[in-house]
Design a protein around this motif. Structure first.
Motif, PDB file in Angstrom:
ATOM      1  N   LEU A  20      45.751  42.003  38.280  1.00 28.12           N
ATOM      2  CA  LEU A  20      44.727  42.826  37.635  1.00 28.12           C
ATOM      3  C   LEU A  20      44.393  42.314  36.241  1.00 28.12           C
ATOM      4  O   LEU A  20      43.214  42.202  35.873  1.00 28.12           O
ATOM      5  CB  LEU A  20      45.222  44.270  37.547  1.00 28.12           C
ATOM      6  N   HIS A  47      42.414  39.034  36.710  1.00 31.59           N
ATOM      7  CA  HIS A  47      41.079  39.213  37.291  1.00 31.59           C
ATOM      8  C   HIS A  47      40.120  39.903  36.331  1.00 31.59           C
ATOM      9  O   HIS A  47      38.944  39.529  36.215  1.00 31.59           O
ATOM     10  CB  HIS A  47      41.186  40.003  38.593  1.00 31.59           C
ATOM     11  N   GLU A  48      40.624  40.929  35.637  1.00 35.71           N
ATOM     12  CA  GLU A  48      39.763  41.695  34.737  1.00 35.71           C
ATOM     13  C   GLU A  48      39.719  41.130  33.316  1.00 35.71           C
ATOM     14  O   GLU A  48      39.028  41.685  32.458  1.00 35.71           O
ATOM     15  CB  GLU A  48      40.246  43.146  34.683  1.00 35.71           C
ATOM     16  N   LYS A  49      40.465  40.060  33.072  1.00 32.10           N
ATOM     17  CA  LYS A  49      40.478  39.406  31.762  1.00 32.10           C
ATOM     18  C   LYS A  49      40.911  40.357  30.639  1.00 32.10           C
ATOM     19  O   LYS A  49      40.369  40.332  29.526  1.00 32.10           O
ATOM     20  CB  LYS A  49      39.087  38.822  31.434  1.00 32.10           C
ATOM     21  N   PHE A  50      41.901  41.206  30.927  1.00 36.59           N
ATOM     22  CA  PHE A  50      42.410  42.104  29.902  1.00 36.59           C
ATOM     23  C   PHE A  50      43.159  41.332  28.812  1.00 36.59           C
ATOM     24  O   PHE A  50      43.299  41.828  27.692  1.00 36.59           O
ATOM     25  CB  PHE A  50      43.342  43.137  30.524  1.00 36.59           C
TER      26      PHE A  50
END
Length: 219
Positions: free
Chosen positions: A154, A157-160
């Motif tokens: 996650l 993928h979400e570039k947090f």
């Protein structure tokens, strides 16, 4: 400035921290964990996104001890009390998220420590020499590795975060490391000077443990 997510294999960290830094109170160990993680951000010049801590609650059931020939109520032990207090301490820490798995049913039992069993096999020890501390409580966890893998995917993928530090000695996370790197994440492993399979090192962007190697200090 890049953002860093730090994922901590809790059972691994507690074992290695005790070996590297000695026994501490729950409050001191919790503060040590936070400061240890911050050394990673300081080393990379990164901003801390979040610390994710993965572990299980201590087992509070009863277990039979083969040497003492009696059943022990684990919920009344010092280890149980310490772990519950530790969870309370880290839950109050800034930017620290706790992810809990659970213990496998029927996996809780006292077994000989690996080195003790080895000494028995080669004749260095006898069964008559065994003492209570030669045994360790063996508890198998479930859900911890899955939660680490899901968060790795996650975050990637979400570039947090731009960087991920994984504190573990487990090479089972190779697929997750590959996935993160394919999504442009700078993936760093911290094995806390624990021996690990070379396969894990091949699939990460770097390795760093922010404390001296205890083996070098002994020389």
């Amino acid at each position: 400035m890049s953002r860093m997510a730090i994922l901590v294999d809790g059972a691994f960290y507690l074992k290695r921290a005790k070996s590297l830094f000695g026994q501490k109170s729950p409050a001191d160990r919790a503060e040590e964990l936070v400061q240890y993680c911050k050394k990673h951000t300081e080393h990379e010049g990164a901003e801390l996104y979040r610390i994710f801590y993965y572990d299980c609650d201590p087992v509070g059931k009863k277990a039979f001890h083969p040497l003492l020939h009696r059943t022990i109520d684990l919920s009344k032990t010092d280890d149980y009390k310490w772990k519950m207090e530790f969870f309370g301490e880290i839950a109050r820490k800034r930017k620290l998220a706790v992810r809990k798995g659970e213990a496998l049913d029927g996996s809780c039992e006292y077994v000989l420590k690996r080195e003790v069993a080895r000494d028995l096999v080669v004749g260095k020890r006898t069964t008559e020499s065994l003492i209570e501390k030669d045994f360790v409580l063996d508890v198998q966890q479930k859900g911890v590795d899955v939660r680490i893998g899901l968060d790795l995917a996650l975050i990637s993928h979400e570039k947090f975060a731009d960087q991920i530090v994984l504190i573990t000695g487990d090479s089972d996370f190779v697929p997750a490391a590959k996935y993160a790197r394919r999504h442009g994440i700078d993936f760093i492993i911290d094995p806390m000077w624990h021996n690990f399979r070379d396969e894990l090192g091949v699939h990460v962007d770097g390795m760093y443990t922010p404390c001296p190697n205890p083996k070098r200090k002994k020389r």
